[in-house]
Write a protein that holds these residues in place. Sequence first.
Motif, PDB file in Angstrom:
ATOM      1  N   HIS A   1       2.277  -1.649  -0.134  1.00  0.00           N
ATOM      2  CA  HIS A   1       2.855  -0.414  -0.169  1.00  0.00           C
ATOM      3  C   HIS A   1       3.579   0.275   0.517  1.00  0.00           C
ATOM      4  O   HIS A   1       2.914   0.379   2.280  1.00  0.00           O
ATOM      5  CB  HIS A   1       1.822   0.938  -1.003  1.00  0.00           C
ATOM      6  CG  HIS A   1       3.025   1.154  -1.944  1.00  0.00           C
ATOM      7  ND1 HIS A   1       2.820   2.663  -0.866  1.00  0.00           N
ATOM      8  CD2 HIS A   1       2.915   1.804  -3.458  1.00  0.00           C
ATOM      9  CE1 HIS A   1       2.798   3.284  -1.815  1.00  0.00           C
ATOM     10  NE2 HIS A   1       3.405   2.616  -3.467  1.00  0.00           N
TER      11      HIS A   1
ATOM     12  N   LEU B 109      -5.358   3.844  -3.696  1.00  0.00           N
ATOM     13  CA  LEU B 109      -4.226   3.937  -4.761  1.00  0.00           C
ATOM     14  C   LEU B 109      -5.228   5.916  -4.965  1.00  0.00           C
ATOM     15  O   LEU B 109      -4.021   6.293  -5.229  1.00  0.00           O
ATOM     16  CB  LEU B 109      -4.742   3.407  -5.913  1.00  0.00           C
ATOM     17  CG  LEU B 109      -3.998   3.669  -7.572  1.00  0.00           C
ATOM     18  CD1 LEU B 109      -2.470   4.017  -7.595  1.00  0.00           C
ATOM     19  CD2 LEU B 109      -4.596   2.803  -8.806  1.00  0.00           C
TER      20      LEU B 109
ATOM     21  N   THR C  22      -8.255  -0.734  -2.286  1.00  0.00           N
ATOM     22  CA  THR C  22      -7.124  -0.943  -2.860  1.00  0.00           C
ATOM     23  C   THR C  22      -6.985  -0.043  -3.577  1.00  0.00           C
ATOM     24  O   THR C  22      -6.660   1.245  -3.761  1.00  0.00           O
ATOM     25  CB  THR C  22      -6.459  -2.060  -3.736  1.00  0.00           C
ATOM     26  OG1 THR C  22      -6.306  -2.824  -2.965  1.00  0.00           O
ATOM     27  CG2 THR C  22      -5.852  -2.034  -4.521  1.00  0.00           C
TER      28      THR C  22
ATOM     29  N   MET D 180      -2.276  -3.666  -0.131  1.00  0.00           N
ATOM     30  CA  MET D 180      -3.217  -3.705  -1.634  1.00  0.00           C
ATOM     31  C   MET D 180      -2.779  -4.967  -3.264  1.00  0.00           C
ATOM     32  O   MET D 180      -2.088  -5.700  -2.814  1.00  0.00           O
ATOM     33  CB  MET D 180      -2.420  -2.603  -2.829  1.00  0.00           C
ATOM     34  CG  MET D 180      -1.983  -1.055  -2.359  1.00  0.00           C
ATOM     35  SD  MET D 180      -2.110   0.227  -2.215  1.00  0.00           S
ATOM     36  CE  MET D 180      -2.832   0.596  -3.512  1.00  0.00           C
TER      37      MET D 180
ATOM     38  N   GLN E 228       3.069   5.306  -9.143  1.00  0.00           N
ATOM     39  CA  GLN E 228       2.996   5.438  -7.652  1.00  0.00           C
ATOM     40  C   GLN E 228       3.044   4.130  -7.126  1.00  0.00           C
ATOM     41  O   GLN E 228       3.261   4.157  -5.780  1.00  0.00           O
ATOM     42  CB  GLN E 228       1.759   6.178  -7.225  1.00  0.00           C
ATOM     43  CG  GLN E 228       1.830   7.631  -7.594  1.00  0.00           C
ATOM     44  CD  GLN E 228       2.549   8.669  -6.670  1.00  0.00           C
ATOM     45  OE1 GLN E 228       2.156   8.508  -5.408  1.00  0.00           O
ATOM     46  NE2 GLN E 228       2.719   9.349  -7.570  1.00  0.00           N
ATOM     47  N   ILE E 229       2.667   3.083  -7.289  1.00  0.00           N
ATOM     48  CA  ILE E 229       2.846   1.651  -7.105  1.00  0.00           C
ATOM     49  C   ILE E 229       4.512   0.890  -6.588  1.00  0.00           C
ATOM     50  O   ILE E 229       4.873   0.576  -6.114  1.00  0.00           O
ATOM     51  CB  ILE E 229       1.763   1.144  -7.333  1.00  0.00           C
ATOM     52  CG1 ILE E 229       0.248   1.346  -7.582  1.00  0.00           C
ATOM     53  CG2 ILE E 229       1.637  -0.900  -6.949  1.00  0.00           C
ATOM     54  CD1 ILE E 229      -0.090   1.084  -6.236  1.00  0.00           C
TER      55      ILE E 229
ATOM     56  N   PRO F 100      -2.688   0.164 -12.355  1.00  0.00           N
ATOM     57  CA  PRO F 100      -1.445   0.479 -13.237  1.00  0.00           C
ATOM     58  C   PRO F 100      -0.806   0.334 -14.317  1.00  0.00           C
ATOM     59  O   PRO F 100      -1.530  -1.262 -13.963  1.00  0.00           O
ATOM     60  CB  PRO F 100      -0.753   0.073 -11.369  1.00  0.00           C
ATOM     61  CG  PRO F 100      -1.486   0.659 -10.794  1.00  0.00           C
ATOM     62  CD  PRO F 100      -2.641   0.628 -11.461  1.00  0.00           C
TER      63      PRO F 100
END
Length: 282
Positions: A234, A272, A268, A240, A143-144, A124
């Motif tokens: 998350h 992802l 992680t 994560m 997304q994060i 990210p």
Amino acid sequence: MSEAIRLQALSAFLKSQRSRLSPESVGLPTGGRRRTPGLRREEVAQLADVSTTWYTWLEQGRSIQVSHSVLDSIASALRLTVDERKYLFSLAMEHYSTLPVPEPETFRLPPSLQKIMQELRYCPTLISDRRCFIVGWNEAATQIFMNFEQIPFEHRNIISLLFDRKELRRLAVNWEDLVSGFLSIFRGYFGRYVDDEWYNLFLDDMMNRHPDFQPLWKQSSVNSAPDVWIEFRHSKAGKMLFDLTSLQVQGDSDLRCSIYTPAPETATERKLMQLLERSNVF
């Protein structure tokens, strides 16, 4: 920034740095019990080889003449880092920068930087300007964190988002570490662009709206590229772990690249990848 505000910022910085040092750490005797932590003003003056009166006036925020050599001595006495020295000199010697802020309506990321973000598909990544407004991001960041495209530019400031958005407070387990990292970057900008009134208005607004902002701001250091370890929880992927690295982008626009690298030997990166696959990105 007005003269009074600049000198007030200089005073607060000198006091905070003095309070962080112990006599033992600089080779001075303790001198018995102390009412407050840190060095005394006369001890800093002794280490810097200046008069106690002159240093007291400087720390009180009086408008006095300073020289490069004397400031360098004070910086050494206070054991300042390279970034902290730059901050001290910016506030004390009024080296104002006139670099303009990119206009959001016309600003476009360089193609090379866009390509770099795309290649960092499992990291990210956020691009921000000198006021910490987010001007670029990749899909992994969406997304994060959140869909930044849906947030108007004027509300897309990294620091204000960390305080304003409850989902970001819930996301970061060590939220204060994340905030402190960006505040250390912001403080560097604050010292460098001391002629930009926007910074003072922004700080006043944050302090008025968020009672927990002021103590974190007062405690913040000055660091142009802090390395921060972050734990996220998350909503879809669970735990994560990331290493946050901040890089200064070379060029006239004074941009910064914040990269969240999945911690090695953890799940992680796999998590992802699954998030991105579900979103049909790849």
